[in-house]
Write a protein that holds these residues in place. Structure first.
Motif, short mmCIF file in Angstrom:
data_model
loop_
_atom_site.label_atom_id
_atom_site.label_comp_id
_atom_site.label_asym_id
_atom_site.label_seq_id
_atom_site.Cartn_x
_atom_site.Cartn_y
_atom_site.Cartn_z
N LEU A 93 51.55 -16.17 19.12
CA LEU A 93 51.95 -17.23 18.20
C LEU A 93 51.82 -16.80 16.74
N ALA A 94 50.73 -16.15 16.42
CA ALA A 94 50.51 -15.74 15.02
C ALA A 94 49.62 -14.53 14.96
N GLY A 95 49.77 -13.76 13.91
CA GLY A 95 48.95 -12.56 13.78
C GLY A 95 49.16 -11.87 12.45
N ILE A 96 48.54 -10.72 12.34
CA ILE A 96 48.65 -9.93 11.12
C ILE A 96 49.14 -8.54 11.50
N VAL A 97 50.18 -8.11 10.83
CA VAL A 97 50.74 -6.78 11.11
C VAL A 97 50.56 -5.90 9.89
N PHE A 98 50.19 -4.66 10.13
CA PHE A 98 50.07 -3.66 9.07
C PHE A 98 51.37 -2.88 9.05
N SER A 99 52.08 -2.95 7.95
CA SER A 99 53.38 -2.27 7.91
C SER A 99 53.79 -1.95 6.48
N PRO A 100 54.43 -0.80 6.27
CA PRO A 100 54.99 -0.55 4.94
C PRO A 100 56.21 -1.44 4.72
N LEU A 118 49.79 -5.65 4.52
CA LEU A 118 49.49 -6.62 5.58
C LEU A 118 50.45 -7.79 5.50
N ASP A 119 50.86 -8.24 6.65
CA ASP A 119 51.77 -9.38 6.69
C ASP A 119 51.27 -10.38 7.74
N PHE A 120 50.97 -11.58 7.27
CA PHE A 120 50.60 -12.63 8.21
C PHE A 120 51.89 -13.24 8.73
N ASN A 121 52.04 -13.29 10.01
CA ASN A 121 53.33 -13.76 10.54
C ASN A 121 53.15 -14.62 11.78
N SER A 122 54.21 -15.36 12.06
CA SER A 122 54.20 -16.22 13.24
C SER A 122 55.46 -15.93 14.07
N LEU A 123 55.80 -16.87 14.91
CA LEU A 123 56.92 -16.67 15.83
C LEU A 123 58.22 -16.32 15.12
N SER A 124 58.41 -16.84 13.91
CA SER A 124 59.69 -16.61 13.24
C SER A 124 59.87 -15.15 12.83
N GLU A 125 58.75 -14.45 12.58
CA GLU A 125 58.86 -13.06 12.15
C GLU A 125 58.60 -12.08 13.28
N LYS A 126 57.64 -12.42 14.12
CA LYS A 126 57.34 -11.53 15.23
C LYS A 126 57.12 -12.34 16.49
#
Lengths: 291, 344
Positions: free
Chosen positions: A187-194, A214-222
């Motif tokens: 549902l939600a998380g944090i991704v480490f990405s350039p 870092l990107d905090f994201n939910s269903l719409s992004e990931k």
């Protein structure tokens, strides 16, 4: 000397007998509900993966994936309600090529997840485990034919996901067969990405705000969805676990398109275990963690 | 609750419904590969705005070359040449097309003075010649009776250690000045640039700024971030005049080294204008298996100027080829030596 030895042997025998007798007494007087059971399983997985990460290549890569997995599920009773905690760990490696077979990409990553379920006993043989999970994925995709961007780090902390695990226990004449199907949805998380074409070199700059990676994201992004269908078959003194894992993830984070589809066959062994208290209080009724 | 389940259902079904068909390409379709290359450059190349006065508009480039793909290509070599020519329109030495039979290159130093004679420097005892020491990609020696230290560094890909630099700079303890010759150095690792600069500064210094592309638009860039270099151990820092020798073949990381050194106290750039190349290269590939490299993230100098077309020297000197041929003298090195021993 001989007499001393003889007395010593008698003494050990008596002590052993008393100890054994006392533990039996304790087991008989204890409430069998306090027996705590768990189930452990481990094994190998192999299958096919389709992977795309636009940071490394705009093409779709296909290949074989191999993994070692292990899983521990443990019952925790609170009053009359049962809860289960499940720890899942997978170490995977994948070798892939695009359809033109000009180059190859490899992926190495570890997935660690902690699930917490409420046991919704729909029938005595059918348990619907409903809950949530948290976990992380850490590893890297490697495409060494790229010059300055040969690596994409896979680092994803899933803060919250939904998890369901319906389990059906079927007893044949002498055997207990267990079917379960675990569905996970992030549902939600944090991704480490350039960002887009950013290089990891930026991390070495003192002035650079590292949190921008870092990107905090939910269903719409990931979105990440997995379904693991499993069957456990008793085989002599062991229990064979066979399964099929389907996993699909798709994300667009920092304008980097990342997609993975994986299908794997799982083979492994599982066994129930008891803690010391449970071992002493073991009741023949508890033949499996769900029964 | 129903809404939440509906959202989850839609999200999950979209994952299944959205297959990866948009990533399926016909590997050997000439037009599809051409379009693919054009689009990748259009979305990821970083100097379109900066070069808008010096290169053709990228959409016009498409029109110019797509007709050539249709009418002028009868075999794969001609196809490669057309694609390479299209990339050549970017006038960027960091742009290359790699196939199994050739690599395309843009000659950034075309029609510029050469300013370097390899044999004259490497095999002439007046400069390097026989009594030369070498370590970690450096060749070094003292010139003018030990008054001038001379270091030749030909490739920034060659790494070196603190011990290497300590050894070199210790041997130059009694010199009056130092020459760092990076002519014809085509670049390498930026980490080596920062490391080398750190032996010639006495305090933490901003050597430039980095910007990265944040999206497919020609103007999608992040805000600049300073790149700082801190000095190494104070005992080893070279505190006498330093002359960095340059020519038009100084490219990429070497260009960065030159703009990092330019303007620092006691340091002068001497020779010809560098070749430029201030974009950080990024790689991608085509469905047919060919690979492409291009500039994706621009770097600015400490004055926030892009140096894609080179860094001007403080003292412009070009190689006197007549003198080099007849008297076996490199007038660029000689000029630097004269500055150090105060003849100029």
């Amino acid at each position: 000397m001989f007499l001393i030895c003889l007395k010593m042997r008698k003494f050990v025998f008596v002590i052993s007998f008393i100890f054994f007798f006392l533990t039996t007494l304790l087991a008989q007087t204890s409430d069998s509900a306090s027996v705590r059971l768990g189930n452990r399983a481990f094994g190998l997985g192999f299958g096919r993966e389709r992977h795309h990460v636009s940071f490394l290549s705009p093409l779709l890569y296909y290949g074989n994936t191999y993994e070692f997995w292990n899983e521990t599920i443990k019952c925790q009773s609170v009053g009359k309600r049962d809860f289960y905690s499940l720890v899942n760990n997978r170490v995977s490696m994948t070798y892939m090529m695009p359809t033109n077979e000009s180059t190859d990409m490899s992926s190495y990553y570890d997935v660690f997840e902690y699930h917490h379920f409420y046991d919704w006993k729909m029938t005595p043989k059918f348990h619907m485990l409903c809950g949530a999970y948290t976990g992380f994925e850490f590893g890297a995709d490697l495409l060494f034919s790229n010059s300055n961007n040969p690596i994409y780090i896979r680092a994803d902390w899933s803060l919250l996901g939904l998890s369901f695990r319906p389990t059906l226990c079927v007893r044949t004449k002498r055997r207990l067969i267990k079917f379960s199907d675990q569905l996970d949805l992030r549902l939600a998380g944090i991704v480490f990405s350039p960002t887009y074409t950013q290089l990891y070199y930026d991390l070495t700059l003192e002035e650079y705000d590292k949190t921008e990676f870092l990107d905090f994201n939910s269903l719409s992004e990931k979105i990440r969805f997995s379904n693991k269908l499993m069957i456990e078959l008793p085989l002599r003194r062991t229990t064979l676990r066979l399964g099929m894992l389907f996993e699909r993830s798709k994300s667009m984070i920092h304008k980097i398109d990342n997609r993975t589809t994986s299908v794997q066959a799982l083979v492994g062994w599982s066994y129930d275990y008891y803690n010391i208290k449970g071992r002493l209080n073991r009741d023949s009724r508890f033949t499996t963690v769900f029964e | 609750m129903k809404k939440i389940f509906a959202i989850i259902f839609v999200a999950v079904s979209s994952v299944f419904a959205s297959c990866d068909d948009d990533l399926e390409y016909d590997d050997f379709d000439a037009i599809e590969n051409f379009n693919f290359l054009w689009k990748e450059i259009d979305e990821k190349y970083c100097f379109f705005d900066y070069k808008k006065d010096s290169i053709m508009r990228w959409d016009l480039v498409y029109d110019k070359y797509v007709t050539k793909i249709y009418y002028d290509c009868s075999n794969v070599t001609e196809y490669f040449d057309v694609m390479a020519a299209m990339l050549g329109e970017l006038k960027d030495g960091h742009v290359n097309l790699y196939s199994s039979f050739d690599v395309s290159k843009y000659d950034f130093a075309d029609n510029t003075p050469i300013d370097f004679d390899y044999n004259l420097v490497m095999y002439n005892d007046r400069y390097l010649g026989k009594d030369t020491r070498s370590i970690g990609g450096f060749r070094y020696k003292t010139l003018r009776d030990g008054k001038v230290g001379y270091i030749r560094y030909a490739d920034f890909s060659s790494s070196f250690s603190y011990a290497n630099m300590y050894g070199i700079l210790s041997s130059f303890e009694d010199t009056e000045g130092l020459i760092i010759d990076v002519r014809n150095n085509g670049g390498g690792a930026i980490t080596n640039v920062n490391k080398l600069v750190s032996y010639f500064i006495e305090e933490t210094t901003v050597i430039g700024y980095r910007v990265n592309k944040t999206g497919p638009g020609h103007s999608d860039f992040s805000s600049p971030v300073a790149e700082k270099v801190s000095p190494v151990d104070n005992e080893i820092i070279y505190k006498k005049p330093v002359y960095v020798l340059t020519n038009s073949r100084c490219y990429s990381a070497t260009n960065e080294f030159v703009y990092a050194m330019k303007g620092l106290p006691r340091i002068k750039i001497l020779g010809g204008k560098t070749g430029g190349g201030c974009g950080m290269p990024f790689s991608t590939e085509l469905p047919c298996g060919w690979r492409v490299r291009f500039s994706a993230n621009p770097c600015y100098d400490k004055n926030m100027q892009i140096t894609e077309f080179g860094v001007d020297p403080d003292i412009e000197v070009h190689l006197d080829e007549e003198l080099a041929y007849r008297a076996k003298l490199d007038n660029i090195i000689e000029t630097a030596c004269d500055y150090i021993v105060k003849k100029k």
